[in-house]
Design an enzyme around this catalytic site. Sequence first.
Site, short mmCIF file in Angstrom:
data_model
loop_
_atom_site.label_atom_id
_atom_site.label_comp_id
_atom_site.label_asym_id
_atom_site.label_seq_id
_atom_site.Cartn_x
_atom_site.Cartn_y
_atom_site.Cartn_z
N ARG A 120 -52.86 50.67 -42.13
CA ARG A 120 -51.56 50.61 -42.82
C ARG A 120 -50.34 50.56 -41.93
O ARG A 120 -49.24 50.33 -42.42
CB ARG A 120 -51.44 51.81 -43.77
CG ARG A 120 -52.27 51.65 -45.02
CD ARG A 120 -52.29 52.93 -45.81
NE ARG A 120 -52.95 53.97 -45.04
CZ ARG A 120 -53.27 55.16 -45.50
NH1 ARG A 120 -52.97 55.49 -46.73
NH2 ARG A 120 -53.87 56.03 -44.72
N TYR A 174 -68.24 65.51 -47.10
CA TYR A 174 -67.63 64.86 -48.27
C TYR A 174 -68.57 64.87 -49.48
O TYR A 174 -68.12 65.00 -50.61
CB TYR A 174 -67.27 63.40 -47.93
CG TYR A 174 -66.10 63.29 -46.97
CD1 TYR A 174 -64.79 63.37 -47.43
CD2 TYR A 174 -66.30 63.12 -45.60
CE1 TYR A 174 -63.71 63.27 -46.57
CE2 TYR A 174 -65.23 63.01 -44.72
CZ TYR A 174 -63.94 63.10 -45.20
OH TYR A 174 -62.87 63.00 -44.34
O1 CP3 Z 1 -61.10 51.98 -36.95
C1 CP3 Z 1 -60.97 50.99 -37.72
O2 CP3 Z 1 -59.97 50.24 -37.68
C2 CP3 Z 1 -62.08 50.66 -38.68
C3 CP3 Z 1 -61.92 51.11 -40.01
C4 CP3 Z 1 -62.23 52.53 -40.45
C5 CP3 Z 1 -61.73 53.03 -41.67
N1 CP3 Z 1 -62.29 54.24 -41.89
C6 CP3 Z 1 -60.81 52.31 -42.55
C7 CP3 Z 1 -60.00 53.09 -43.48
C8 CP3 Z 1 -63.05 53.50 -39.90
C9 CP3 Z 1 -63.79 53.51 -38.58
C10 CP3 Z 1 -63.09 54.59 -40.84
C11 CP3 Z 1 -63.89 55.79 -40.65
C12 CP3 Z 1 -63.62 56.98 -41.48
N2 CP3 Z 1 -63.39 57.02 -42.82
C13 CP3 Z 1 -63.67 58.31 -41.01
C14 CP3 Z 1 -64.03 58.71 -39.59
C15 CP3 Z 1 -62.92 58.47 -38.68
C16 CP3 Z 1 -61.79 59.43 -38.82
O3 CP3 Z 1 -60.69 58.97 -39.16
O4 CP3 Z 1 -62.00 60.61 -38.59
C17 CP3 Z 1 -63.42 59.16 -42.10
C18 CP3 Z 1 -63.35 60.67 -42.06
C19 CP3 Z 1 -63.25 58.34 -43.24
C20 CP3 Z 1 -63.01 58.76 -44.64
C21 CP3 Z 1 -61.71 58.26 -45.09
N3 CP3 Z 1 -61.46 56.95 -45.42
C22 CP3 Z 1 -60.52 58.99 -45.24
C23 CP3 Z 1 -60.37 60.47 -44.96
C24 CP3 Z 1 -59.54 58.09 -45.69
C25 CP3 Z 1 -58.13 58.39 -46.08
C26 CP3 Z 1 -57.34 58.54 -44.83
C27 CP3 Z 1 -56.03 57.82 -44.90
O5 CP3 Z 1 -55.57 57.39 -43.84
O6 CP3 Z 1 -55.48 57.71 -46.00
C28 CP3 Z 1 -60.14 56.81 -45.75
C29 CP3 Z 1 -59.47 55.56 -46.12
C30 CP3 Z 1 -59.38 54.53 -45.08
N4 CP3 Z 1 -60.41 54.13 -44.29
C31 CP3 Z 1 -58.24 53.72 -44.78
C32 CP3 Z 1 -58.63 52.81 -43.79
C33 CP3 Z 1 -57.81 51.70 -43.19
C34 CP3 Z 1 -56.89 53.82 -45.48
C35 CP3 Z 1 -57.08 53.15 -46.79
C36 CP3 Z 1 -55.87 52.43 -47.25
O7 CP3 Z 1 -55.69 51.26 -46.87
O8 CP3 Z 1 -55.12 53.05 -48.02
#
Ligand code: CP3
Length: 353
Positions: free
Chosen positions: A31, A153
């Site tokens: 984002r 989760y």
């Molecule tokens: O690194 C990259 O660019 C690859 C994409 C990636 C995403 N999630 C995209 C994402 C990766 C590697 C993840 C892993 C992930 N997802 C983790 C482990 C890494 C870390 O951050 O600790 C975890 C715990 C998740 C679970 C998850 N997914 C959460 C807690 C959230 C919300 C967090 C937030 O920023 O709002 C997501 C959503 C998420 N995954 C987004 C993205 C780009 C944001 C979604 C959006 O576009 O609104």
Amino acid sequence: MTTLKNDTFLRALLKQPVEYTPLWMMRQAGRYLPEYKATRAFAGNFLELCRNVELATEVTIQPLDRFDLDAAILFSDILTIPDAMGLGLYFETGEGPKFERPLQSEGDIELLAVPDMDKLRYVFDAVSSIRQALGGRVPLIGFSGSPFTLACYMVEGGGSKDWRTLKTMLYSRPDLLHRILDINARAVTAYLNTQIEHGAQAVQIFDTWGGVLSHAAFQEFSLRYMQQVISGLKREHEGRRVPVILFTKGGGQWLEIMAQSGADALGLDWTCDIAQARARVGSQVALQGNMDPFALFGTPEAIRAEVARILEGFGPGSGHVFNLGHGINQFASPEHAKILVDSVHELSRPYHI
Ligand code: CP3
């Protein structure tokens, strides 16, 4: 099979000589980029974006078109596995991930099974599509959550400040948690191996919540299952080693035992000193990290100084992949991210002569 034009990242993970310190940024597609927000809006929402192979490919490439990054990372999420297990993943705006059917009873846990990898076909199709779109520009990283982080989760039903439901299970019914973790470990192994077969050239295991455990519990409930995964991974594909990166956020105190897990590299969050980390793991593993993601909120000079400090901390020689200590913040400036990327490349050359 196209040849890799820039394999600096893979060489650094294997501690082979490099000309400069390679880097990528955790959450590099996200984002903070206006073009990501536009594609996500077009897809409708985040999960639709993950499930649309063409759009997932597009957002994976976006940061590479802006910055001189040394690796691409599959655009997906760690929670695809529990979703494929039938838990019903959804995102509530501003609240992060949630499950419609978390593991609440012993019966739910008895019914839990390794999902058919066919349910995750959209992920593997994205891997193939991204590889093709990359055309050998840089390597593609595949990933998964750790068995423990997924369990957090799955049991809690969403994110949590203290993981009370999960920890209640850990201390009152460890047998139930072990059953979930064993199933998760088998699912993660199959998931990563299928990503590798479809073209992932390195894989990272995100143990985002391992750091909330006690020293003893970390070994019993997180590390042990990550070791189980690593021992089942395909380590060579297309005639090259497929390096494995283990990242436990808040895991700085466990580097020595993590270095013995069979991983090729350990991810460091920003709380540990990379010089001390290198001394502790010796030549066993490479290191990835470890700039505080909020350092990007400083001035350009402060960002360069922070990059210089971390490069000096690691010191001369290969075995360092520069990265942030956790995902890039959604309010970070893309211009500052560019300063980071260019500074790492420029300032690291003297360490590789
Ligand atoms: O690194 C990259 O660019 C690859 C994409 C990636 C995403 N999630 C995209 C994402 C990766 C590697 C993840 C892993 C992930 N997802 C983790 C482990 C890494 C870390 O951050 O600790 C975890 C715990 C998740 C679970 C998850 N997914 C959460 C807690 C959230 C919300 C967090 C937030 O920023 O709002 C997501 C959503 C998420 N995954 C987004 C993205 C780009 C944001 C979604 C959006 O576009 O609104």
